[in-house]
Design an enzyme around this catalytic site. Structure first.
Site, PDB file in Angstrom:
ATOM      1  N   LEU A  33       0.609  -1.210   0.117  1.00 54.98           N
ATOM      2  CA  LEU A  33       0.170  -0.498  -0.308  1.00 54.98           C
ATOM      3  C   LEU A  33       0.743   1.626  -0.267  1.00 54.98           C
ATOM      4  O   LEU A  33       0.329   2.188  -1.177  1.00 54.98           O
ATOM      5  CB  LEU A  33      -0.582  -0.124   1.821  1.00 54.98           C
ATOM      6  CG  LEU A  33      -1.366   1.245   1.230  1.00 54.98           C
ATOM      7  CD1 LEU A  33      -2.976   1.304   0.405  1.00 54.98           C
ATOM      8  CD2 LEU A  33      -2.304   1.269   2.957  1.00 54.98           C
ATOM      9  N   GLU A  84       3.240   4.169  -0.435  1.00 52.04           N
ATOM     10  CA  GLU A  84       3.739   4.948  -1.253  1.00 52.04           C
ATOM     11  C   GLU A  84       5.102   6.550  -0.919  1.00 52.04           C
ATOM     12  O   GLU A  84       4.657   6.904  -0.141  1.00 52.04           O
ATOM     13  CB  GLU A  84       2.865   5.506  -2.055  1.00 52.04           C
ATOM     14  CG  GLU A  84       1.469   4.841  -3.021  1.00 52.04           C
ATOM     15  CD  GLU A  84       1.403   5.410  -3.530  1.00 52.04           C
ATOM     16  OE1 GLU A  84       1.120   6.253  -4.405  1.00 52.04           O
ATOM     17  OE2 GLU A  84      -0.121   4.325  -4.178  1.00 52.04           O
ATOM     18  N   PRO A  85       6.328   6.371  -1.912  1.00 48.44           N
ATOM     19  CA  PRO A  85       6.797   7.351  -1.734  1.00 48.44           C
ATOM     20  C   PRO A  85       6.599   8.561  -1.749  1.00 48.44           C
ATOM     21  O   PRO A  85       6.737   9.328  -0.828  1.00 48.44           O
ATOM     22  CB  PRO A  85       8.164   7.265  -2.358  1.00 48.44           C
ATOM     23  CG  PRO A  85       7.858   6.269  -3.394  1.00 48.44           C
ATOM     24  CD  PRO A  85       6.555   5.690  -2.600  1.00 48.44           C
ATOM     25  N   ALA A 124       3.070   9.730  -1.608  1.00 49.75           N
ATOM     26  CA  ALA A 124       2.191  10.263  -1.447  1.00 49.75           C
ATOM     27  C   ALA A 124       1.333   9.424  -0.177  1.00 49.75           C
ATOM     28  O   ALA A 124       1.770   8.844   0.258  1.00 49.75           O
ATOM     29  CB  ALA A 124       0.735   8.975  -2.562  1.00 49.75           C
ATOM     30  N   GLY A 132      20.351  -1.135  32.941  1.00 52.35           N
ATOM     31  CA  GLY A 132      21.580   0.625  33.480  1.00 52.35           C
ATOM     32  C   GLY A 132      22.384  -0.213  31.751  1.00 52.35           C
ATOM     33  O   GLY A 132      21.731  -0.140  31.250  1.00 52.35           O
ATOM     34  N   GLU A 162       0.385  -0.625  10.937  1.00 49.12           N
ATOM     35  CA  GLU A 162      -1.315  -0.267  11.150  1.00 49.12           C
ATOM     36  C   GLU A 162      -1.654   0.444  11.271  1.00 49.12           C
ATOM     37  O   GLU A 162      -3.233   1.135  12.217  1.00 49.12           O
ATOM     38  CB  GLU A 162      -2.049  -2.210  11.721  1.00 49.12           C
ATOM     39  CG  GLU A 162      -1.593  -2.946  10.769  1.00 49.12           C
ATOM     40  CD  GLU A 162      -1.788  -3.533   9.662  1.00 49.12           C
ATOM     41  OE1 GLU A 162      -2.402  -2.820   8.797  1.00 49.12           O
ATOM     42  OE2 GLU A 162      -2.079  -4.530   9.050  1.00 49.12           O
TER      43      GLU A 162
HETATM   44  C1  FAD Z   1       9.222  -2.470   9.408  1.00 53.79           C
HETATM   45  C2  FAD Z   1       7.623  -1.298   8.727  1.00 53.79           C
HETATM   46  C3  FAD Z   1       7.009  -2.691   7.888  1.00 53.79           C
HETATM   47  C4  FAD Z   1       6.793  -1.658   7.280  1.00 53.79           C
HETATM   48  N1  FAD Z   1       5.881  -2.914   6.231  1.00 53.79           N
HETATM   49  C5  FAD Z   1       4.671  -2.360   4.932  1.00 53.79           C
HETATM   50  C6  FAD Z   1       4.211  -3.124   4.417  1.00 53.79           C
HETATM   51  O1  FAD Z   1       4.085  -4.388   4.393  1.00 53.79           O
HETATM   52  N2  FAD Z   1       3.290  -2.874   3.534  1.00 53.79           N
HETATM   53  C7  FAD Z   1       2.616  -1.364   3.427  1.00 53.79           C
HETATM   54  O2  FAD Z   1       2.187  -0.691   2.454  1.00 53.79           O
HETATM   55  N3  FAD Z   1       3.603  -0.239   4.120  1.00 53.79           N
HETATM   56  C8  FAD Z   1       4.295  -1.136   4.930  1.00 53.79           C
HETATM   57  N4  FAD Z   1       5.032  -0.046   6.210  1.00 53.79           N
HETATM   58  C9  FAD Z   1       5.063   1.478   6.192  1.00 53.79           C
HETATM   59  C10 FAD Z   1       3.770   2.031   7.253  1.00 53.79           C
HETATM   60  O3  FAD Z   1       2.704   1.752   7.059  1.00 53.79           O
HETATM   61  C11 FAD Z   1       4.011   3.545   7.220  1.00 53.79           C
HETATM   62  O4  FAD Z   1       5.570   3.772   7.799  1.00 53.79           O
HETATM   63  C12 FAD Z   1       2.624   4.215   7.768  1.00 53.79           C
HETATM   64  O5  FAD Z   1       1.451   4.300   7.626  1.00 53.79           O
HETATM   65  C13 FAD Z   1       3.168   5.715   7.277  1.00 53.79           C
HETATM   66  O6  FAD Z   1       2.752   6.471   6.956  1.00 53.79           O
HETATM   67  P1  FAD Z   1       4.330   6.967   5.886  1.00 53.79           P
HETATM   68  O7  FAD Z   1       5.310   5.477   6.342  1.00 53.79           O
HETATM   69  O8  FAD Z   1       4.014   7.193   4.363  1.00 53.79           O
HETATM   70  O9  FAD Z   1       4.467   8.521   6.512  1.00 53.79           O
HETATM   71  P2  FAD Z   1       4.097  10.043   6.103  1.00 53.79           P
HETATM   72  O10 FAD Z   1       1.957   9.719   5.653  1.00 53.79           O
HETATM   73  O11 FAD Z   1       4.916  10.349   5.077  1.00 53.79           O
HETATM   74  O12 FAD Z   1       3.636  10.397   7.199  1.00 53.79           O
HETATM   75  C14 FAD Z   1       4.429  11.027   8.452  1.00 53.79           C
HETATM   76  C15 FAD Z   1       4.197  11.595   9.619  1.00 53.79           C
HETATM   77  O13 FAD Z   1       3.517  12.605   9.291  1.00 53.79           O
HETATM   78  C16 FAD Z   1       1.858  12.183  10.199  1.00 53.79           C
HETATM   79  N5  FAD Z   1       1.072  12.646   9.461  1.00 53.79           N
HETATM   80  C17 FAD Z   1       0.413  11.920   8.137  1.00 53.79           C
HETATM   81  N6  FAD Z   1      -0.349  12.274   7.689  1.00 53.79           N
HETATM   82  C18 FAD Z   1      -0.837  13.119   8.754  1.00 53.79           C
HETATM   83  C19 FAD Z   1      -2.126  14.155   9.011  1.00 53.79           C
HETATM   84  N7  FAD Z   1      -3.059  13.548   7.582  1.00 53.79           N
HETATM   85  N8  FAD Z   1      -2.746  14.258   9.879  1.00 53.79           N
HETATM   86  C20 FAD Z   1      -1.789  14.183  10.916  1.00 53.79           C
HETATM   87  N9  FAD Z   1      -1.123  13.414  10.728  1.00 53.79           N
HETATM   88  C21 FAD Z   1      -0.353  12.807   9.097  1.00 53.79           C
HETATM   89  C22 FAD Z   1       1.985  10.468  10.091  1.00 53.79           C
HETATM   90  O14 FAD Z   1       0.846  10.157  11.079  1.00 53.79           O
HETATM   91  C23 FAD Z   1       3.383  10.290  10.006  1.00 53.79           C
HETATM   92  O15 FAD Z   1       3.799  10.601  11.784  1.00 53.79           O
HETATM   93  C24 FAD Z   1       5.267  -0.430   6.557  1.00 53.79           C
HETATM   94  C25 FAD Z   1       6.802   0.387   7.894  1.00 53.79           C
HETATM   95  C26 FAD Z   1       7.604   0.691   8.385  1.00 53.79           C
HETATM   96  C27 FAD Z   1       8.527   0.633   9.780  1.00 53.79           C
END
Ligand code: FAD
Length: 381
Positions: free
Chosen positions: A123, A125-126, A128, A338, A362
């Protein structure tokens, strides 16, 4: 005790013995090599641990969700990569199954439950935000979609057989026009790049993916056009969030065990640490914190099983509560150790790193709060 209950307790006993025995050996191996050995997948599959939650007529063990969570607590005391395999394999079938045709169920769901195929939930994306903002898009030509766009952070995205991938029909906006596709790992027009090492969850592969007009048969679409986000976020997400909440409980329990053991054995100024009220109070706070999160998580699970429409909000509450609890508990557990706890190969060092990943899985805390606030403010109107 009923026969069923006795069998469940025996299974739980076996899992705990596995986690504390071979599980710890796997953990050491993974931390050393930064790779999950294929034998761990085989071992988990042969023990039946990858099909605990799926229904019996799908080839699973059919353990009710709230009871499965008791087992998830045990697996989560182990290495994060071991727990990740168990969590993903016991949950992804639910997402695929929701809108699958009987043909798709045969092709994708049953082999996934059997452990014959590996499916990566694709799901994020870098370019979006996660969800209705997604930009990966498809153009339909006859019976084929052509998929273009980028994904990243995809767990098992390198080693999987299929990506359960979410995209949109080009030109649509919001949830409209989103599609869920089962995309073959070796389809043409895909560049797969293994991501570098992460802070924790070592050994699990994560992928960066580039799709350039990758052909995907229309028959590989789950549900209709416009139902993509329903597959990603609908019936699947609530139990999955609850399962992540229980992961936090299991990992916190292990951190607390280590802290209690260390406090009993390490002496300073002629007394064990545990004899100091400051340390004993930290352990007491941890115990209360863990139990509160465990009970809220089990409550969310039971409400979901009972079909309570409020279960989605409860799942977000349990995840938010458990993740914050885990941060407090692992922080105090490391403090009790510690300075030596900050160094490899101290088990608390790994647990502290692994715990941080739970804040992303999630949905972040910000997303959980958004869900909860929408519910309470909606009811107040
Ligand atoms: C170990 C690991 C495993 C993962 N595995 C998967 C996988 O198998 N499949 C997959 O699809 N993804 C995976 N992910 C991705 C993960 O689901 C996302 O990192 C997570 O949902 C946050 O999305 P983002 O990284 O795009 O953060 P961004 O959307 O860039 O958000 C950055 C920060 O801003 C906050 N933020 C963003 N939008 C809003 C808003 N509208 N209002 C308030 N705050 C906001 C977020 O909460 C976050 O703190 C994985 C991530 C990790 C760390």
């Amino acid at each position: 005790m009923s026969i069923e209950e006795a069998a469940f307790r025996q299974l739980a006993g076996e899992i705990e013995a596995f986690v504390r025995g071979p599980g710890e050996e796997y953990a050491e191996e993974i931390e050393r090599a930064h790779v999950v050995p294929p034998s761990l997948w085989t071992d988990l599959r042969e023990r039946g641990y990858l099909s605990l939650a799926a229904p019996e007529d799908y080839g699973g063990r059919g353990i009710p969700f709230s009871r499965y969570l008791e087992l998830m607590e045990l697996f989560s005391m182990s290495h994060a990569s071991l727990r990740m395999i168990v969590h993903v394999c016991n949950g992804t079938w639910r997402a695929i199954d929701q809108l699958a045709t009987s043909e798709q169920r045969k092709t994708f769901v049953l082999p996934q439950v059997a452990g014959d195929i590996r499916v990566a939930f694709t799901l994020t994306e870098p370019d979006a935000g996660t969800g209705a903002d997604l930009r990966c898009s498809v153009v339909r030509e006859g019976d084929t979609y052509f998929l273009s766009g980028r994904k990243h952070l995809i767990t098992f995205g390198v080693s999987c057989d299929y990506w359960l991938l979410f995209a949109r029909v080009q030109g649509t906006r919001g949830a409209d026009g989103t599609v869920a596709l089962m995309v073959e790992r070796h389809a043409p027009g895909v560049t797969v790049e293994a991501m570098p090492d992460s802070m924790g969850v070592r050994g699990t592969d994560h992928a960066r993916l580039l799709f350039e007009r990758t052909p995907v048969p229309v028959t590989s679409r789950l549900g209709e056009e416009g139902q993509g986000l329903q597959v990603a976020l609908g019936g699947f997400l609530t139990p999955s969030r609850i399962s992540v909440a229980m992961t936090c409980v299991g990992l916190a329990r292990r951190a607390q065990e280590l802290a209690v053991a260390h406090a009993g054995q390490r002496e300073t100024f002629g007394k064990p640490l545990a004899a100091r009220q400051a340390i004993a109070f930290a352990l007491a706070e941890n115990a209360a914190d863990i139990e509160a999160a465990r009970q809220l998580t089990l409550h969310a699970a039971r409400q979901w099983e009972a079909g309570d429409p409020g279960a989605g909000t409860l799942s977000s509450m349990s995840k938010l509560t458990a993740v914050d609890m885990l941060a407090r508990v692992t922080d105090k557990a490391l403090q009790v150790h510690g300075g030596i706890g900050y160094w490899e190969p101290s088990p608390i060092e790994r647990i502290y790193r692994d715990a941080r990943a739970q804040r992303f899985e999630e949905g972040t805390n910000e997303i959980q709060k958004t869900v909860i606030a929408r519910d309470i403010l909606g009811k107040a109107k």
